[in-house]
Design an enzyme around this catalytic site. Structure first.
Site, mmCIF file in Angstrom:
data_model
loop_
_atom_site.group_PDB
_atom_site.id
_atom_site.type_symbol
_atom_site.label_atom_id
_atom_site.label_comp_id
_atom_site.label_asym_id
_atom_site.label_seq_id
_atom_site.Cartn_x
_atom_site.Cartn_y
_atom_site.Cartn_z
ATOM 1 N N LYS A 221 -1.661 7.579 -7.582
ATOM 2 C CA LYS A 221 -0.861 6.527 -8.220
ATOM 3 C C LYS A 221 -1.652 5.790 -9.293
ATOM 4 O O LYS A 221 -2.877 5.843 -9.357
ATOM 5 C CB LYS A 221 -0.322 5.569 -7.162
ATOM 6 C CG LYS A 221 0.826 6.175 -6.364
ATOM 7 C CD LYS A 221 1.555 5.172 -5.514
ATOM 8 C CE LYS A 221 2.817 5.799 -4.906
ATOM 9 N NZ LYS A 221 3.521 4.886 -3.989
ATOM 10 N N ARG A 255 1.025 10.037 2.984
ATOM 11 C CA ARG A 255 1.982 10.794 2.172
ATOM 12 C C ARG A 255 1.264 11.207 0.891
ATOM 13 O O ARG A 255 0.908 10.341 0.078
ATOM 14 C CB ARG A 255 3.219 9.947 1.873
ATOM 15 C CG ARG A 255 4.299 10.662 1.063
ATOM 16 C CD ARG A 255 5.477 9.740 0.807
ATOM 17 N NE ARG A 255 6.527 10.402 0.042
ATOM 18 C CZ ARG A 255 6.568 10.460 -1.298
ATOM 19 N NH1 ARG A 255 5.621 9.880 -2.012
ATOM 20 N NH2 ARG A 255 7.555 11.092 -1.915
#
Length: 276
Positions: A221, A255
């Site tokens: 991210k 995840r």
């Protein structure tokens, strides 16, 4: 700490990996990568071989500012792929990354094992009823606004306290509907600034007071590559570093895009704990 997936208990006291399989053309890292049956099956097989317990299918990009996808288009993207994967990997636990109850319902009818809702029911109030009807695990993520508006809503009185209140209310609603298998996701990158993301990670252990498994979505991210002044493609090492920190602070489920490396983080941390 266990959850029931299709009649089988999955123990999350030893952290597990959830592999990401994006079916969108515009996801921030792997958008458009898995366009045909061969690529999809190969990626699923690789993730399972590398240690993934779950595979998360998403057909609606939730990156900041992503284009809105009509419901019919989301179904067109995800339903045939789920059918294909269940045919080849019938014992695998497939998670459905959607905030739409109709998408969730059709996928669960086909054999999906759990629902991963970025809005925790805020974008479709019927979602709680669908999850309750199918009695599957429900991942509740924290989000303010929508993927299109969320980055304008990163304002909090007290970030940690606000999230604890949010999850407490969601958990109470779920329990009232007899939804017992609940996983919480603080929502890194969703309506949070870079500084807020790191503050949340530093204080992640506080969320253990909710007595629910904690899912962490940090993989590649912008909070990683912006801090490192690099890119999503160069963010694997940074992802592993933050995964290790999250595990030390109580994360139960990672995840990720890169299953092998995440599983190695878990193996090393479990070895460390065993020899403390």
């Amino acid at each position: 700490m266990t959850i029931n997936c299709k009649g089988k208990l999955v123990d999350l006291s030893i952290p597990k990996v959830m592999g990401i399989l994006n079916l969108t053309p515009d996801s921030f890292y792997d958008g458009g990568k898995y366009k045909d049956e061969g690529a999809i099956l190969n990626q699923a097989e690789n993730m399972l071989a590398e240690g993934a317990t779950f595979i998360d299918l998403g057909a609606y990009s939730s990156r900041p500012g992503a284009n809105h996808v009509p419901e019919d288009e989301e179904k067109k993207r995800i339903l045939p792929v789920l059918e294909l994967l269940l045919k080849h990997f019938p014992e695998t636990f497939f998670s459905i990354d959607t905030f739409r109850s109709s998408v969730a319902s059709q996928c669960l009818e086909m054999g999906a094992a759990l629902i991963n809702d970025i809005s925790a029911g805020n974008l479709d109030p019927e979602m709680f009823n669908v999850v309750a009807r199918f009695q599957v695990p429900y991942i509740l993520m924290h989000l303010k606004g929508t993927p299109q508006s969320m980055q304008k809503k990163a304002v909090y009185d007290n970030l940690t306290k606000d999230l604890l209140l949010y999850f407490s209310e969601k958990i109470e609603k779920a329990h009232a509907l007899k939804i017992n298998d609940i996983i919480i996701d603080p929502g890194f990158g969703f309506a949070k600034t870079l500084e807020q993301n790191y503050h949340m990670l530093y204080h992640l252990d506080i969320f253990q007071t909710l007595n629910k498994p904690i899912l962490i979505g940090l993989s590649r991210k912008s909070m990683i590559y912006k801090a490192l002044k690099s890119s999503a493609k160069e963010a694997l090492n940074g992802s592993s570093v933050l995964h290790g920190i999250a595990l030390l602070k109580g994360a139960n489920l990672l995840r990720v895009h890169d299953v092998k490396e995440a599983q190695e983080c878990i193996t090393l941390l479990e070895t460390l704990k065993a020899n403390a």
